[in-house]
Motif scaffolding. Structure first.
Motif, PDB file in Angstrom:
ATOM      1  N   GLU A  65       0.897  -1.159  -0.046  1.00 29.81           N
ATOM      2  CA  GLU A  65       0.048   0.104   0.065  1.00 29.81           C
ATOM      3  C   GLU A  65       0.911   1.294   0.023  1.00 29.81           C
ATOM      4  OE1 GLU A  65      -3.494   2.224   2.611  1.00 29.81           O
ATOM      5  OE2 GLU A  65      -3.101   0.033   2.892  1.00 29.81           O
ATOM      6  N   ALA A  66       1.912   1.444   0.713  1.00 33.86           N
ATOM      7  CA  ALA A  66       2.502   2.647   0.923  1.00 33.86           C
ATOM      8  C   ALA A  66       3.288   2.963  -0.475  1.00 33.86           C
ATOM      9  CB  ALA A  66       3.752   2.286   1.775  1.00 33.86           C
ATOM     10  N   SER A  67       3.775   1.701  -1.005  1.00 31.05           N
ATOM     11  CA  SER A  67       4.477   2.004  -2.602  1.00 31.05           C
ATOM     12  C   SER A  67       3.325   2.409  -3.385  1.00 31.05           C
ATOM     13  CB  SER A  67       5.102   0.736  -3.029  1.00 31.05           C
ATOM     14  OG  SER A  67       5.669   0.887  -4.153  1.00 31.05           O
ATOM     15  N   CYS A  68       2.334   1.693  -3.486  1.00 26.80           N
ATOM     16  CA  CYS A  68       1.086   2.307  -4.303  1.00 26.80           C
ATOM     17  C   CYS A  68       0.773   3.579  -4.006  1.00 26.80           C
ATOM     18  CB  CYS A  68       0.010   1.292  -4.215  1.00 26.80           C
ATOM     19  SG  CYS A  68       0.317  -0.351  -5.030  1.00 26.80           S
ATOM     20  N   ARG A  69       0.302   4.076  -2.660  1.00 33.19           N
ATOM     21  CA  ARG A  69       0.053   5.377  -2.636  1.00 33.19           C
ATOM     22  C   ARG A  69       0.967   6.299  -3.072  1.00 33.19           C
ATOM     23  NH1 ARG A  69      -0.388   4.645   2.488  1.00 33.19           N
ATOM     24  NH2 ARG A  69       1.688   5.832   2.961  1.00 33.19           N
ATOM     25  N   GLN A  75       3.341   6.155  -5.609  1.00 32.26           N
ATOM     26  CA  GLN A  75       3.263   6.323  -6.764  1.00 32.26           C
ATOM     27  C   GLN A  75       1.966   6.914  -7.437  1.00 32.26           C
ATOM     28  OE1 GLN A  75       3.641   2.254  -8.926  1.00 32.26           O
ATOM     29  NE2 GLN A  75       3.111   3.011 -10.943  1.00 32.26           N
ATOM     30  N   PHE A  76       0.876   6.601  -6.884  1.00 36.69           N
ATOM     31  CA  PHE A  76      -0.331   7.254  -7.263  1.00 36.69           C
ATOM     32  C   PHE A  76      -0.314   8.756  -7.153  1.00 36.69           C
ATOM     33  CE2 PHE A  76      -4.421   9.219  -6.175  1.00 36.69           C
ATOM     34  CZ  PHE A  76      -5.346   8.958  -7.047  1.00 36.69           C
ATOM     35  N   ILE A  77       0.208   9.144  -5.986  1.00 34.82           N
ATOM     36  CA  ILE A  77       0.298  10.657  -5.516  1.00 34.82           C
ATOM     37  C   ILE A  77       1.018  11.180  -6.328  1.00 34.82           C
ATOM     38  CG2 ILE A  77       0.930  12.094  -3.683  1.00 34.82           C
ATOM     39  CD1 ILE A  77      -0.357  10.515  -1.732  1.00 34.82           C
ATOM     40  N   ARG A  78       2.371  10.694  -6.911  1.00 35.50           N
ATOM     41  CA  ARG A  78       3.179  11.343  -7.673  1.00 35.50           C
ATOM     42  C   ARG A  78       2.610  11.625  -9.123  1.00 35.50           C
ATOM     43  NH1 ARG A  78       7.110   8.288  -6.513  1.00 35.50           N
ATOM     44  NH2 ARG A  78       6.915   6.747  -8.186  1.00 35.50           N
ATOM     45  N   CYS A  79       1.924  10.498  -9.391  1.00 35.79           N
ATOM     46  CA  CYS A  79       1.420  10.634 -10.737  1.00 35.79           C
ATOM     47  C   CYS A  79       0.155  11.534 -10.961  1.00 35.79           C
ATOM     48  CB  CYS A  79       0.933   9.310 -11.336  1.00 35.79           C
ATOM     49  SG  CYS A  79       0.152   9.077 -12.788  1.00 35.79           S
ATOM     50  N   TYR A  80      -0.589  11.561  -9.732  1.00 36.54           N
ATOM     51  CA  TYR A  80      -1.897  12.401  -9.844  1.00 36.54           C
ATOM     52  C   TYR A  80      -1.229  13.921  -9.763  1.00 36.54           C
ATOM     53  CZ  TYR A  80      -5.896  14.494  -8.102  1.00 36.54           C
ATOM     54  OH  TYR A  80      -7.064  15.560  -7.932  1.00 36.54           O
ATOM     55  N   GLU A  81      -0.127  14.134  -8.927  1.00 32.70           N
ATOM     56  CA  GLU A  81       0.204  15.553  -8.877  1.00 32.70           C
ATOM     57  C   GLU A  81       0.717  16.138 -10.320  1.00 32.70           C
ATOM     58  OE1 GLU A  81       2.872  15.380  -5.473  1.00 32.70           O
ATOM     59  OE2 GLU A  81       1.187  15.871  -4.141  1.00 32.70           O
ATOM     60  N   GLN A  82       1.363  15.288 -10.910  1.00 33.42           N
ATOM     61  CA  GLN A  82       1.851  15.531 -12.135  1.00 33.42           C
ATOM     62  C   GLN A  82       0.729  15.930 -13.331  1.00 33.42           C
ATOM     63  OE1 GLN A  82       4.509  12.280 -13.331  1.00 33.42           O
ATOM     64  NE2 GLN A  82       6.455  13.024 -11.833  1.00 33.42           N
ATOM     65  N   LEU A  83      -0.099  14.991 -13.333  1.00 34.99           N
ATOM     66  CA  LEU A  83      -1.264  15.231 -14.006  1.00 34.99           C
ATOM     67  C   LEU A  83      -2.026  16.520 -13.597  1.00 34.99           C
ATOM     68  CD1 LEU A  83      -2.442  11.460 -13.941  1.00 34.99           C
ATOM     69  CD2 LEU A  83      -1.728  12.555 -16.033  1.00 34.99           C
ATOM     70  N   ALA A  84      -2.227  16.871 -12.369  1.00 33.47           N
ATOM     71  CA  ALA A  84      -2.865  17.901 -12.041  1.00 33.47           C
ATOM     72  C   ALA A  84      -2.058  19.063 -12.329  1.00 33.47           C
ATOM     73  CB  ALA A  84      -2.970  17.884 -10.456  1.00 33.47           C
ATOM     74  N   GLU A  85      -0.829  19.124 -12.285  1.00 35.12           N
ATOM     75  CA  GLU A  85      -0.032  20.428 -12.644  1.00 35.12           C
ATOM     76  C   GLU A  85      -0.290  20.582 -14.408  1.00 35.12           C
ATOM     77  OE1 GLU A  85       1.891  23.726 -12.686  1.00 35.12           O
ATOM     78  OE2 GLU A  85       1.336  22.601 -10.840  1.00 35.12           O
ATOM     79  N   ARG A  86      -0.190  19.104 -15.096  1.00 30.95           N
ATOM     80  CA  ARG A  86      -0.416  19.579 -16.520  1.00 30.95           C
ATOM     81  C   ARG A  86      -1.793  19.948 -16.699  1.00 30.95           C
ATOM     82  NH1 ARG A  86      -0.126  13.807 -19.551  1.00 30.95           N
ATOM     83  NH2 ARG A  86       2.101  13.810 -18.651  1.00 30.95           N
TER      84      ARG A  86
END
Length: 228
Positions: free
Chosen positions: A132-136, A138-149
């Motif tokens: 879970e820690a690793s998935c969380r 990875q998800f947060i990092r990807c989400y923040e990149q998409l949000a910035e885009r």
């Protein structure tokens, strides 16, 4: 917006920042970069910088443009994207409620895009490999990149909303992208090594059927199936 409107804003700044000097270069920069901004937006942006930020020196062009962008985003009701951690919790609840097979049907937008990157981890067949820690992370990092885009896309859309030529160019690009995604275009490499998009030649299905090595009855049935 006319240059006179920019000069009005400069006079406003001069009256509120009397101990700071504005160079001739600064004036030219203000006129060059701020003349296309709605005068109401520009004036309010400067007022906000003075009242809220309590500036003691003349703001840079970048600071004024940023303040104008904040106002435009609010006025145009640009959607405020949820916080990444909150969306991760939504993903976990969705998986728990609908399972691996149907969970993604209840997600959308950049939350769904970010969830796609780690969704296989929720597969029951993964057994004890789920972290879970690793998935969380990875998800947060990807989400923040998409949000910035997405924020960048909104800024660009707002910046060209009054430019007819750029809007038409954007519309043309979107249509071409739809053709590419629909398989009506393909990417080829030129002799110089450059990649270009080309429209595929239309397929004459009826002609292919006529030239096929099947019976006349079979040809008729196939033509009826395609509406020919």
């Amino acid at each position: 917006m006319a240059k006179a409107d920019v000069m009005e804003v400069i006079l406003l700044l001069q009256s509120t920042i009397p101990n700071s000097k504005l160079s001739e270069e600064n004036v030219r920069a203000y006129v060059s970069f701020l003349s296309d901004i709605n005068p109401v937006t520009l004036k309010q942006a400067v007022v906000n910088l003075v009242r809220i930020n309590k500036i003691k020196f003349y703001p840079s062009v970048g600071e004024i443009l940023s303040a104008c962008e904040d106002i435009s985003s609010y006025v145009n009701a640009h959607e405020e994207l949820p916080i990444a951690q909150g969306e991760w919790e939504k993903v976990i609840k969705t998986v728990g409620a609908y399972g691996f097979e149907h969970g993604k049907e209840h997600l959308q937008g950049i939350t769904l895009q970010a969830a796609n990157t780690i969704w296989s981890s929720f597969n029951p067949r993964m057994g004890n490999e789920y972290n879970e820690a690793s998935c969380r992370s990875q998800f947060i990092r990807c989400y923040e990149q998409l949000a910035e885009r997405e924020k960048h896309r909104q800024r660009m859309a707002n910046s060209i909303k009054d430019n007819h030529l750029l809007l038409k160019a954007r519309e043309k690009a979107e249509k071409e992208r739809e053709l590419l995604n629909a398989g009506q275009k393909k990417i080829e490499m030129t002799a110089t090594g450059n990649l270009v998009e080309v429209v595929k030649e239309p397929v004459d299905v009826a002609k292919i059927i006529d030239n096929s090595q099947i019976s006349d009855k079979g040809r008729e049935l196939l033509k009826q199936a395609i509406g020919g």
